[in-house]
Design a protein around this motif. Sequence first.
Motif, PDB file in Angstrom:
ATOM      1  N   ALA A  92       0.869  -1.184   0.000  1.00  0.00           N
ATOM      2  CA  ALA A  92       0.000   0.000   0.000  1.00  0.00           C
ATOM      3  C   ALA A  92       0.901   1.227   0.000  1.00  0.00           C
ATOM      4  O   ALA A  92       1.735   1.394   0.886  1.00  0.00           O
ATOM      5  CB  ALA A  92      -0.897   0.008   1.217  1.00  0.00           C
ATOM      6  N   VAL A  93       0.752   2.026  -1.044  1.00  0.00           N
ATOM      7  CA  VAL A  93       1.571   3.238  -1.154  1.00  0.00           C
ATOM      8  C   VAL A  93       0.743   4.420  -0.679  1.00  0.00           C
ATOM      9  O   VAL A  93      -0.370   4.636  -1.174  1.00  0.00           O
ATOM     10  CB  VAL A  93       2.001   3.435  -2.626  1.00  0.00           C
ATOM     11  N   VAL A  94       1.262   5.142   0.285  1.00  0.00           N
ATOM     12  CA  VAL A  94       0.588   6.356   0.768  1.00  0.00           C
ATOM     13  C   VAL A  94       1.451   7.548   0.344  1.00  0.00           C
ATOM     14  O   VAL A  94       2.544   7.749   0.876  1.00  0.00           O
ATOM     15  CB  VAL A  94       0.409   6.340   2.298  1.00  0.00           C
ATOM     16  N   LEU A  95       0.949   8.296  -0.607  1.00  0.00           N
ATOM     17  CA  LEU A  95       1.721   9.404  -1.179  1.00  0.00           C
ATOM     18  C   LEU A  95       1.223  10.719  -0.580  1.00  0.00           C
ATOM     19  O   LEU A  95       0.018  10.967  -0.550  1.00  0.00           O
ATOM     20  CB  LEU A  95       1.555   9.406  -2.697  1.00  0.00           C
ATOM     21  N   ASP A  96       2.152  11.533  -0.129  1.00  0.00           N
ATOM     22  CA  ASP A  96       1.792  12.834   0.416  1.00  0.00           C
ATOM     23  C   ASP A  96       1.552  13.808  -0.731  1.00  0.00           C
ATOM     24  O   ASP A  96       2.489  14.193  -1.430  1.00  0.00           O
ATOM     25  CB  ASP A  96       2.923  13.337   1.329  1.00  0.00           C
ATOM     26  N   ASP A  97       0.297  14.167  -0.943  1.00  0.00           N
ATOM     27  CA  ASP A  97      -0.020  15.135  -1.999  1.00  0.00           C
ATOM     28  C   ASP A  97      -0.673  16.376  -1.398  1.00  0.00           C
ATOM     29  O   ASP A  97      -1.420  17.081  -2.051  1.00  0.00           O
ATOM     30  CB  ASP A  97      -0.942  14.518  -3.043  1.00  0.00           C
ATOM     31  N   SER A  98      -0.381  16.628  -0.154  1.00  0.00           N
ATOM     32  CA  SER A  98      -0.989  17.778   0.511  1.00  0.00           C
ATOM     33  C   SER A  98      -0.345  19.067   0.017  1.00  0.00           C
ATOM     34  O   SER A  98       0.623  19.054  -0.743  1.00  0.00           O
ATOM     35  CB  SER A  98      -0.804  17.666   2.016  1.00  0.00           C
ATOM     36  N   VAL A  99      -0.877  20.170   0.492  1.00  0.00           N
ATOM     37  CA  VAL A  99      -0.369  21.465   0.044  1.00  0.00           C
ATOM     38  C   VAL A  99       1.093  21.644   0.430  1.00  0.00           C
ATOM     39  O   VAL A  99       1.873  22.275  -0.280  1.00  0.00           O
ATOM     40  CB  VAL A  99      -1.254  22.600   0.601  1.00  0.00           C
ATOM     41  N   ALA A 100       1.469  21.007   1.544  1.00  0.00           N
ATOM     42  CA  ALA A 100       2.857  21.158   1.972  1.00  0.00           C
ATOM     43  C   ALA A 100       3.814  20.446   1.038  1.00  0.00           C
ATOM     44  O   ALA A 100       5.002  20.760   0.996  1.00  0.00           O
ATOM     45  CB  ALA A 100       3.011  20.609   3.392  1.00  0.00           C
ATOM     46  N   SER A 101       3.294  19.493   0.261  1.00  0.00           N
ATOM     47  CA  SER A 101       4.197  18.772  -0.637  1.00  0.00           C
ATOM     48  C   SER A 101       4.575  19.616  -1.841  1.00  0.00           C
ATOM     49  O   SER A 101       5.385  19.210  -2.652  1.00  0.00           O
ATOM     50  CB  SER A 101       3.533  17.476  -1.100  1.00  0.00           C
TER      51      SER A 101
END
Lengths: 697, 322
Positions: A92-101
């Motif tokens: 399971a890949v959890v990718l950080d795509d939040s505004v901070a990224s």
Amino acid sequence: MTFISPWLAISGAAAMALPILIHLFLRRRQKPIEWAAMELLRRAVQQSQRARRVERWILLVLRCLVLLLIGLAIARPATVTAISMSQPVALAVVLDDSVASRTAASATAPGQTAFEAARTACIESIRALPGGSLVHVFTTSGTIEHTSEAVQPDRAVAMLGALEPTYEPSRARQAVDRADDALRRMAMPGRIILASSFSRGAIDTEAQVLPATKATLEIRDVGSDDTGTAAIASMVQRTLGPQSSGSITVDVVVTRPSHDQARRSVPVTVTDVQTDRAAVTDAVFIDGSMRAVATVTLAVDPAVTEHAWMATIPADRQPADDLRTAMISTVSADPVLILDRERLDVDEGSSAQWIERALEPIAGMGLPHRRMDPSDVRPGSLKGSTSIIICRPELLDAAGWAECTSTCESGALVVIVPPTDETFVEWQVPCAALLGAGVTIRRDHVDHDPPRRLEPQQPTSPITQLIASELTELVAPIEVNRSVVIEGPSTVLSPVLVMDDGAPMMVLSTRGRGVIAMLATAPVPSWSTLATKPIFVPLVQETIRQGEVLLDAGGSVTIGLGRLPEGTTELRPIRGSTDPGTTLIVDPSGMIVGDDAKPGIMQRVAAQGASPGSLRSASLVALNVDPAACDPQRNDPARLTAWLNQTLTTPTGNVTATSTTRSSTTASVWLLLAAAVVVLAETLLGRMFSVPEPKTT
Amino acid sequence: MATQGLRAEQYLSPETLAQLAPFELRAKMVADGVMNGMHQSPLQGMAVEFAAHRQYTAGDSVRHLDWKVFGRSDKLYVKEYRQETNLDVMILVDGSASMSFGTLGVKQGWGGTDATRRRGAWTKFDHATASAAALAFLCLSQRDRVGVAVGADGLRGAVRKSAARDQWRSIVRCLSSEPVEARFSPAACINQLLAQTSHRTLFVILSDFLGDPEGLRSALARLRHRGHDAMLLAMLDHRELTLDLDVEAPFVGLEGEDALDVDTRMIRKAYLEELQRHLQGIDRQARAFGYDVQVFDTHESVGPVLAALLSRREGMVAGGRR
């Protein structure tokens, strides 16, 4: 056997030394005691002390054992089961795509954003999977759901390639939980990869990001050049003023809880998260002030109708030990347009001259402005102006009033000052029409003898919100000798300043997408002492700034924990919030009331303390609120690192595909039970050995 | 000099005097004093109190014939009288180092012995001095002769028995000036005192009796053999009686005993049992010779305990006469 949190196991072992040290310490510090009945004492010692000493050592050992068992239980022992490299796994890949990224990644990945670096790390991990493996793709923003079914690695890579960073806050914990749930349904061994820059706002440090049962959680820390920020405030502005000339002024207001802090200057970086254009400026606290403003001007593309800015303050340069708030607001960078004709024959100075001095008290500092002859106002001539101050309304003809009205309706701030010269032109009628339906302005002005003063308790108004605490003192010295009478329904006119007889000295109304403010007295000495008193400069500047905030062309967002009880605004999340049913209360200055700061895009649903309907509803407000970001203690890099080490199974980015770790909750339960049994035994033993209270012979 | 400026209030409070006022210190045995007093004399027929009639036998003095009885019954009877005389009391105070133990703060204006000066507390020796002063005052008020001796490994200081007016002051002065040191040997002290004693005497021994019980038994046996009466007043500090300490520390003896590592929480029960056993042993020894024993807690005032002792003793004497 290994431990999910080996440090806790070591701590438990170290804690064993505590009872021993206490024992030795208490033993060492006793001074000799003189005693007379030594023979009795000797016989008593011979009779009992030897046995008692053995019992005491048993008690000591039991107490040490309790500490050790509790430490081991909290450390969560786990068994390691080796699996072969060729065995397929469920990843399971959890990718950080939040505004901070959207921020830049570390120096190891130059030119890449944190999102791109994290995505690359995820793809590398997927490509290293053995044949037959399956992949789930998750994002920390939660806006893209791929939880329904596992896909082949190639398909997962394609899905990752199509992803873009969002403006949403990071919700890493929920994403990991979803990944864990997905892996539970799989028969094969599971593994979760959380890829992020772990900069502030990228991960909720309060959350325990731990899979509960089956899967290994691996961290792919792609790094960030964000060396630790005390606060991140970000905002999304959906619509610019239609007349924008392509630049916008962003104000970052930094407040601190007290004025006796040593640091005077705080560097603030304002970044346009879409273009990555950044500008750095200083917010300077004047002596005795708890508030500082950093102002930067950024170029924007007028064709783009949605912009987002992020303001950051380095953690080591925070303005106080406990930063209270950082607030972003925007003001159009267009110069304030003053409609007046150049005049040299006025001894006391014209209204326009006094206003110009207030806009720019020191040359080069303040709000830029320019003049225009009112008679030159023709259709289209006000384009590009967001703020217009009409100092000579009697010189505007019908075409001029029509241009002013249309400009205002399309989203501009219009400030009107009554003319100081006697005139036969009936400027009052079009002016009242601009202010709104039902508004009238009497033809003749009124002379006051003795002069009128202002009411000490002024109404709450968005224009005066930032000087509200000092308003009573500021309005006290003002004397009004002459004024015009403005009347109108309270649903249209909102009073900003009122005189002691209840008549308004300044009113506010809205028209279309614009805002209109009007003074009932002119800022010249023959009319009033307003222009010569300390209130004048902040009043003029706040009228422009807060007026623009009220327009669609402006907006503000605040993070923080400040509390102001009056005049609050209720915000409802419309996007990006985990709990859409809840609302958020924000005080007049935009500070969040209460501790429960929900992230998301918020829209105002109700306002208290202001006349409903008198103002247009506020712009959409984006709150990317990371509560942890308000607390610099939690954003200390060392603390964050310690937290990662404590809560994550694999603290570095090295993928260990050869083994899977099964956290043994059962073992922890057994250890806790054993500790409870030992505590029980210790209690029983202690009670058995306890000596009864002495009785007098 | 420590005795300069000595005041009666330092050891004898008005409250104690008031508590002792209703009582008298009575001798259990027959006293052979030379003065008229309140105690029974071995001599008969010479005093004023009629005792009994006895038939005349050859050799009896005709001076004591009861002629009235002869006139009525024509038989010869001799009148016998009981003589009452005064009592000799010798107070022996243990002046060994163990008596300098005390855990109670000294009240303002009290104390003044060597132990008080050294320890800065109300010691067992102070309590013994106060008890001795009270008993001496009581005896002198009964016109009995009182003497005092301070003993340790031998007699150290003594005041001869007397009923003189300033005897009480001499006794207190002696007690407050003697050093408190060495070990107590009751047998040696009693031997020395017996050598100086010719009349039957009530010996009052004030000590903590923490020494060898065999030495005490030997001393009591000698006293009994010579026909003397005795009272044993055991002076013990409240902390010695209760061991109300929660420490683990080395304990050092006051009479040169070796240090002992003790955890009081562990041994309290055993200690209290040992103390009980020790005091019961002393009580058993004393009662075997017909002597009284009373334990004094130095944290409590002297008056009530002494009053209880005297009351009990009065009851026993009265019962013996009946």
